[in-house]
Enzyme design. Structure first.
Site, PDB file in Angstrom:
ATOM      1  N   HIS A  48       0.845  -1.198   0.000  1.00 30.55           N
ATOM      2  CA  HIS A  48       0.000   0.000   0.000  1.00 30.55           C
ATOM      3  C   HIS A  48       0.884   1.252   0.000  1.00 30.55           C
ATOM      4  O   HIS A  48       2.075   1.172   0.272  1.00 30.55           O
ATOM      5  CB  HIS A  48      -0.827   0.087   1.293  1.00 30.55           C
ATOM      6  CG  HIS A  48      -1.660  -1.089   1.628  1.00 30.55           C
ATOM      7  ND1 HIS A  48      -3.022  -1.091   1.476  1.00 30.55           N
ATOM      8  CD2 HIS A  48      -1.347  -2.293   2.175  1.00 30.55           C
ATOM      9  CE1 HIS A  48      -3.524  -2.247   1.903  1.00 30.55           C
ATOM     10  NE2 HIS A  48      -2.520  -2.994   2.326  1.00 30.55           N
ATOM     11  N   GLU A 130       2.562  -0.905   4.427  1.00 32.12           N
ATOM     12  CA  GLU A 130       2.296   0.455   3.961  1.00 32.12           C
ATOM     13  C   GLU A 130       3.623   1.165   3.709  1.00 32.12           C
ATOM     14  O   GLU A 130       4.486   1.215   4.591  1.00 32.12           O
ATOM     15  CB  GLU A 130       1.521   1.246   5.029  1.00 32.12           C
ATOM     16  CG  GLU A 130       0.139   0.716   5.331  1.00 32.12           C
ATOM     17  CD  GLU A 130      -0.933   1.262   4.384  1.00 32.12           C
ATOM     18  OE1 GLU A 130      -0.581   2.015   3.457  1.00 32.12           O
ATOM     19  OE2 GLU A 130      -2.109   0.908   4.585  1.00 32.12           O
ATOM     20  N   HIS A 166      -2.539  -2.996  -3.309  1.00 33.09           N
ATOM     21  CA  HIS A 166      -3.915  -2.892  -2.818  1.00 33.09           C
ATOM     22  C   HIS A 166      -4.883  -2.784  -4.000  1.00 33.09           C
ATOM     23  O   HIS A 166      -5.983  -3.343  -3.993  1.00 33.09           O
ATOM     24  CB  HIS A 166      -4.025  -1.671  -1.898  1.00 33.09           C
ATOM     25  CG  HIS A 166      -5.214  -1.694  -0.999  1.00 33.09           C
ATOM     26  ND1 HIS A 166      -5.524  -0.662  -0.149  1.00 33.09           N
ATOM     27  CD2 HIS A 166      -6.188  -2.630  -0.824  1.00 33.09           C
ATOM     28  CE1 HIS A 166      -6.635  -0.964   0.506  1.00 33.09           C
ATOM     29  NE2 HIS A 166      -7.062  -2.142   0.121  1.00 33.09           N
ATOM     30  N   ASP A 176      -3.678   2.398  -4.639  1.00 30.09           N
ATOM     31  CA  ASP A 176      -2.310   2.271  -4.134  1.00 30.09           C
ATOM     32  C   ASP A 176      -1.725   0.874  -4.351  1.00 30.09           C
ATOM     33  O   ASP A 176      -2.491  -0.076  -4.481  1.00 30.09           O
ATOM     34  CB  ASP A 176      -2.263   2.668  -2.646  1.00 30.09           C
ATOM     35  CG  ASP A 176      -3.113   1.767  -1.750  1.00 30.09           C
ATOM     36  OD1 ASP A 176      -4.283   1.516  -2.090  1.00 30.09           O
ATOM     37  OD2 ASP A 176      -2.591   1.313  -0.724  1.00 30.09           O
TER      38      ASP A 176
HETATM   39 ZN    ZN Z   1      -4.060   0.571   0.656  1.00 27.51          ZN
END
Ligand code: ZN
Length: 194
Positions: A48, A130, A166, A176
């Site tokens: 992400h 992330e 994602h 993302d």
């Molecule tokens: Zn995401």
């Protein structure tokens, strides 16, 4: 410059312990997790991007979001995040620091409504990473170094079959890690064709 990504990642070997904690990284506990369903092996890695406020990289907004301590009044954008309960297992900052929020054995809440190859609820069987960033700005070389090292550690610990964005599991809803994420560089550093 870019060829340094793979060699540096080799140099910094890291490992995941039996409970799913990455050794030698900062652990900031998030309350936003629960148990994975029984017999859900970790077979998917989801990448992400996030930044809070959007496109700003210096503050602790993401850490506050994942720990339910974000002040909804601190920035106009934060109002829409009020009450949101989300997390990811890992967050890689612009300077390459890796922060863990949820042990891999537990289910973090990063993917939302999602589906990969006909199987829904990707949180059940994935690890979420992330990258601090946005869809409009390139990620830093040191983030790729940290991501490759983390990916290798996860591949050693779990039977990961696929690595996706994602976007790949929530198309139409999520974009993302976005067009600035260099999949070719990442795959090359991992030693994967394509
Ligand atoms: Zn995401």
């Amino acid at each position: 410059m870019r060829s340094s990504v793979s060699s540096a990642a080799v140099a910094s070997k890291i490992a995941v312990d039996a409970e799913g904690y990455l050794r030698d990284v900062r652990f900031v506990p998030s309350p936003n997790f629960d148990e994975r369903p029984a017999e859900s092996a970790i077979t998917l890695l989801v990448i992400h991007n996030i930044s809070l406020p959007p496109d700003e990289f210096s503050g602790d907004g993401v850490i506050e979001l994942f720990t339910n301590t974000l002040d909804p009044e601190a920035h106009p954008y934060y109002r829409q995040l009020r009450g949101l309960k989300v997390s990811a297992h890992f967050f890689i900052r612009r300077d390459g620091e890796t922060i863990q929020f949820v042990p891999c054995k537990k289910r973090a809440w990063h993917a939302g409504e999602s589906c990969w190859q006909g199987r829904s609820r990707c949180n059940d069987y994935s690890v979420g990473v992330e990258l601090e960033g946005s869809d409009s700005m390139p990620f830093t070389d040191i983030q790729y170094v940290a991501l490759v090292a983390l990916t290798r550690a996860l591949q050693e610990a779990y039977p990961i079959r696929d690595i996706v964005g994602h976007f790949d599991i929530a198309a139409g809803r999520k974009t993302d890690p976005g067009p600035c994420f260099d999949w070719t560089l990442y795959h090359a550093a991992l030693g994967v064709d394509g």
